[in-house]
Design a protein around this motif. Structure first.
Motif, PDB file in Angstrom:
ATOM      1  N   LEU A   1      45.043  26.238  17.930  1.00  0.00           N
ATOM      2  CA  LEU A   1      46.217  26.825  17.275  1.00  0.00           C
ATOM      3  C   LEU A   1      45.853  27.382  15.897  1.00  0.00           C
ATOM      4  O   LEU A   1      46.304  28.472  15.509  1.00  0.00           O
ATOM      5  N   HIS A   2      45.051  26.648  15.148  1.00  0.00           N
ATOM      6  CA  HIS A   2      44.673  27.093  13.805  1.00  0.00           C
ATOM      7  C   HIS A   2      43.884  28.392  13.855  1.00  0.00           C
ATOM      8  O   HIS A   2      44.063  29.280  13.001  1.00  0.00           O
ATOM      9  N   ALA A   3      43.014  28.538  14.846  1.00  0.00           N
ATOM     10  CA  ALA A   3      42.179  29.741  14.932  1.00  0.00           C
ATOM     11  C   ALA A   3      42.991  31.003  15.206  1.00  0.00           C
ATOM     12  O   ALA A   3      42.555  32.105  14.860  1.00  0.00           O
ATOM     13  N   GLN A   4      44.188  30.857  15.791  1.00  0.00           N
ATOM     14  CA  GLN A   4      44.987  32.035  16.128  1.00  0.00           C
ATOM     15  C   GLN A   4      45.365  32.848  14.898  1.00  0.00           C
ATOM     16  O   GLN A   4      45.572  34.067  14.977  1.00  0.00           O
ATOM     17  N   SER A   5      45.489  32.195  13.746  1.00  0.00           N
ATOM     18  CA  SER A   5      45.903  32.895  12.533  1.00  0.00           C
ATOM     19  C   SER A   5      44.794  33.762  11.942  1.00  0.00           C
ATOM     20  O   SER A   5      45.020  34.480  10.968  1.00  0.00           O
ATOM     21  N   TRP A   6      43.595  33.690  12.545  1.00  0.00           N
ATOM     22  CA  TRP A   6      42.458  34.482  12.065  1.00  0.00           C
ATOM     23  C   TRP A   6      42.118  35.583  13.056  1.00  0.00           C
ATOM     24  O   TRP A   6      40.965  35.982  13.198  1.00  0.00           O
ATOM     25  N   SER A   7      43.122  36.126  13.696  1.00  0.00           N
ATOM     26  CA  SER A   7      42.920  37.154  14.711  1.00  0.00           C
ATOM     27  C   SER A   7      42.279  38.413  14.123  1.00  0.00           C
ATOM     28  O   SER A   7      42.708  38.925  13.085  1.00  0.00           O
ATOM     29  N   ALA A   8      41.262  38.942  14.796  1.00  0.00           N
ATOM     30  CA  ALA A   8      40.546  40.126  14.308  1.00  0.00           C
ATOM     31  C   ALA A   8      41.446  41.361  14.157  1.00  0.00           C
ATOM     32  O   ALA A   8      41.322  42.081  13.160  1.00  0.00           O
ATOM     33  N   PRO A   9      42.347  41.659  15.089  1.00  0.00           N
ATOM     34  CA  PRO A   9      43.178  42.860  14.907  1.00  0.00           C
ATOM     35  C   PRO A   9      44.038  42.813  13.648  1.00  0.00           C
ATOM     36  O   PRO A   9      44.227  43.833  12.971  1.00  0.00           O
ATOM     37  N   VAL A  10      44.567  41.641  13.311  1.00  0.00           N
ATOM     38  CA  VAL A  10      45.408  41.516  12.124  1.00  0.00           C
ATOM     39  C   VAL A  10      44.601  41.782  10.860  1.00  0.00           C
ATOM     40  O   VAL A  10      45.033  42.518   9.959  1.00  0.00           O
ATOM     41  N   LEU A  11      43.414  41.215  10.779  1.00  0.00           N
ATOM     42  CA  LEU A  11      42.583  41.394   9.595  1.00  0.00           C
ATOM     43  C   LEU A  11      41.993  42.798   9.532  1.00  0.00           C
ATOM     44  O   LEU A  11      41.771  43.336   8.443  1.00  0.00           O
ATOM     45  N   ALA A  12      41.775  43.424  10.688  1.00  0.00           N
ATOM     46  CA  ALA A  12      41.333  44.830  10.698  1.00  0.00           C
ATOM     47  C   ALA A  12      42.410  45.731  10.098  1.00  0.00           C
ATOM     48  O   ALA A  12      42.094  46.688   9.374  1.00  0.00           O
ATOM     49  N   ASP A  13      43.679  45.435  10.365  1.00  0.00           N
ATOM     50  CA  ASP A  13      44.765  46.218   9.771  1.00  0.00           C
ATOM     51  C   ASP A  13      44.754  46.109   8.251  1.00  0.00           C
ATOM     52  O   ASP A  13      45.040  47.077   7.535  1.00  0.00           O
ATOM     53  N   ARG A  14      44.416  44.932   7.734  1.00  0.00           N
ATOM     54  CA  ARG A  14      44.333  44.762   6.282  1.00  0.00           C
ATOM     55  C   ARG A  14      43.205  45.598   5.688  1.00  0.00           C
ATOM     56  O   ARG A  14      43.348  46.190   4.607  1.00  0.00           O
ATOM     57  N   MET A  15      42.077  45.666   6.395  1.00  0.00           N
ATOM     58  CA  MET A  15      40.974  46.490   5.915  1.00  0.00           C
ATOM     59  C   MET A  15      41.355  47.967   5.964  1.00  0.00           C
ATOM     60  O   MET A  15      41.051  48.732   5.032  1.00  0.00           O
ATOM     61  N   LEU A  16      42.029  48.389   7.021  1.00  0.00           N
ATOM     62  CA  LEU A  16      42.447  49.785   7.139  1.00  0.00           C
ATOM     63  C   LEU A  16      43.433  50.160   6.034  1.00  0.00           C
ATOM     64  O   LEU A  16      43.408  51.293   5.526  1.00  0.00           O
ATOM     65  N   ALA A  17      44.285  49.222   5.645  1.00  0.00           N
ATOM     66  CA  ALA A  17      45.207  49.479   4.540  1.00  0.00           C
ATOM     67  C   ALA A  17      44.443  49.685   3.238  1.00  0.00           C
ATOM     68  O   ALA A  17      44.792  50.549   2.418  1.00  0.00           O
ATOM     69  N   LEU A  18      43.383  48.891   3.026  1.00  0.00           N
ATOM     70  CA  LEU A  18      42.536  49.084   1.852  1.00  0.00           C
ATOM     71  C   LEU A  18      41.877  50.457   1.899  1.00  0.00           C
ATOM     72  O   LEU A  18      41.855  51.181   0.886  1.00  0.00           O
TER      73      LEU A  18
END
Length: 400
Positions: free
Chosen positions: A364-381
């Protein structure tokens, strides 16, 4: 968006940086963006793997690096031969993934192509360089690392930093470039299953034998000698315990000698590098727990990979690992003390109910580190950096 990346290191050289680059580039491609990665050529084969990726990999001839034989140095003239073809692709920005040669080559390329620059600060070099230049006093190497880190970080338009702990250190150095904390996510579909019994069969490990797992580059800064000394304490109460160490690197010989000195030859298994084709996932799943004690991690992807597969973690919480781990949520956080670490490891080996609860919470804890979500943060940068760059160009054009 058209994204150009450059790095001193990439697969088949196995590191956390290689994994981070691959994960982000795959996510960007999945979201419809075009990515080209400039990376070194290695003597090991890599063409088939490169061609299977959803992004372009441009391999540049490279030279042998004396202080770290596993790494390579891009040849500047070979890179410049690609200037015209890269210019025709009309990239929006360049993302420098590593310092050293790729940093300066990336800056030169960005200047020639008139591109803004984002750089990732993956590695805590202050605690890294002195291991590779041992004939120079460590205090000198630390000052050198701080100095070049500050200069390089202040050379670019924006920084991507994998943890708040690393960001605070860069601020203390005097880095004033805008920085955003963006960890590397994990591809949860790739770390959703593993076959521990298959790994045990492959390596001749009895199904009932208690196993601990450690996955990392076998580098001096990874603090694996601490894990071995801790294992000697675990062996007192769990005599048949086996520590599987998956990875390769310059510290392997020293670690094997230390295991022998501690009477752990029969309690350790050095597998070398394992491919991410199921072999590594099987290795994780063969363990009752994943053990980790690095003091220099800017994030700690292997912790997330282990937890995503339902393997609980025993680890110290230093630097980036402090942000990945929550005590009791798939992990037991140990003090930087061999006795405390061993006691927590023994609990996971001997208390099935605790292990089962932590295993479920780890997933359950690992789900919050999903690659697509963090990729969106990089794209916003990226979008923010490109917008500011375009504004500057417009202002300069109007002033002219």
């Amino acid at each position: 968006m058209r994204i150009l990346m450059i790095s001193d290191v990439y697969f088949p050289r196995i590191t956390g940086v290689s994994t981070s680059i691959q994960t982000f580039a795959r996510m960007f491609a999945d979201k419809g963006h075009r990515v080209t990665l400039i990376a070194p050529e290695y003597r090991m084969p890599h063409a088939d793997a490169d061609n299977a990726e959803p992004f372009e990999i441009l391999r540049i001839p490279s030279r042998y690096l004396v202080i770290d034989p596993e790494d390579r140095m891009l040849k500047p003239r070979a890179l410049r031969r690609h200037d015209d073809s890269l210019a025709r692709q009309q990239f929006d920005l360049i993302h420098i993934q590593t310092p050293f040669f790729a940093h300066y080559l990336g800056l030169g390329l960005a200047k020639r192509l008139k591109l803004p620059v984002v750089e990732s600060y993956h590695t805590f070099f202050e605690e890294y360089l002195h291991h590779y230049v041992p004939f120079v006093p460590s205090s000198w190497m630390q000052r050198l690392a701080r100095g070049f880190s500050t200069a390089q970080c202040n050379d670019v338009d924006a920084l991507a930093v994998p943890s708040h702990a690393m960001l605070e250190i860069l601020k203390q150095y005097g880095v004033c470039t805008p920085a955003t904390v963006i960890p590397t996510g994990i591809e949860l579909d790739r770390f959703s299953q593993g076959h521990g019994e298959r790994f045990r069969t492959r390596w001749g490990i009895p199904i009932e034998r208690p196993v601990l797992v450690h996955v990392s580059r076998l580098a001096f800064e990874k603090n694996i000698d601490f894990i071995l000394r801790m294992l000697a304490r675990v062996k007192v109460q769990v005599p048949d315990v086996l520590l599987v160490i998956a990875g390769e690197g310059p510290a392997r010989g020293r670690l094997e000698r230390l295991a022998h000195q501690l009477g752990l030859t029969e309690n350790t298994l050095f597998t070398g590098y394992l491919q991410r084709d199921g072999s590594l996932e099987d290795c994780y799943c063969a363990g009752a727990a994943f053990v980790f004690a690095s003091r220099t991690e800017t994030q700690g992807l292997v912790l997330l990979e282990s937890m995503a597969l339902g393997v609980p973690v025993v680890s110290t919480a230093v630097m980036g690992t402090k942000e990945v781990l929550l005590d009791g949520r798939g992990s037991l956080i140990a003090e930087d003390d061999e006795s405390d670490f061993a006691a927590k490891t023994i609990r996971l080996l001997t208390e099935p109910d605790l292990r089962a609860r932590l295993a479920a919470e780890a997933v359950l804890h690992a789900q919050s580190w999903s690659a697509p979500v963090l990729a969106d943060r990089m794209l916003a940068l990226y979008a923010d950096v490109v917008a500011h760059h375009d504004d500057r160009l417009d202002r300069h054009a109007r002033a002219a």
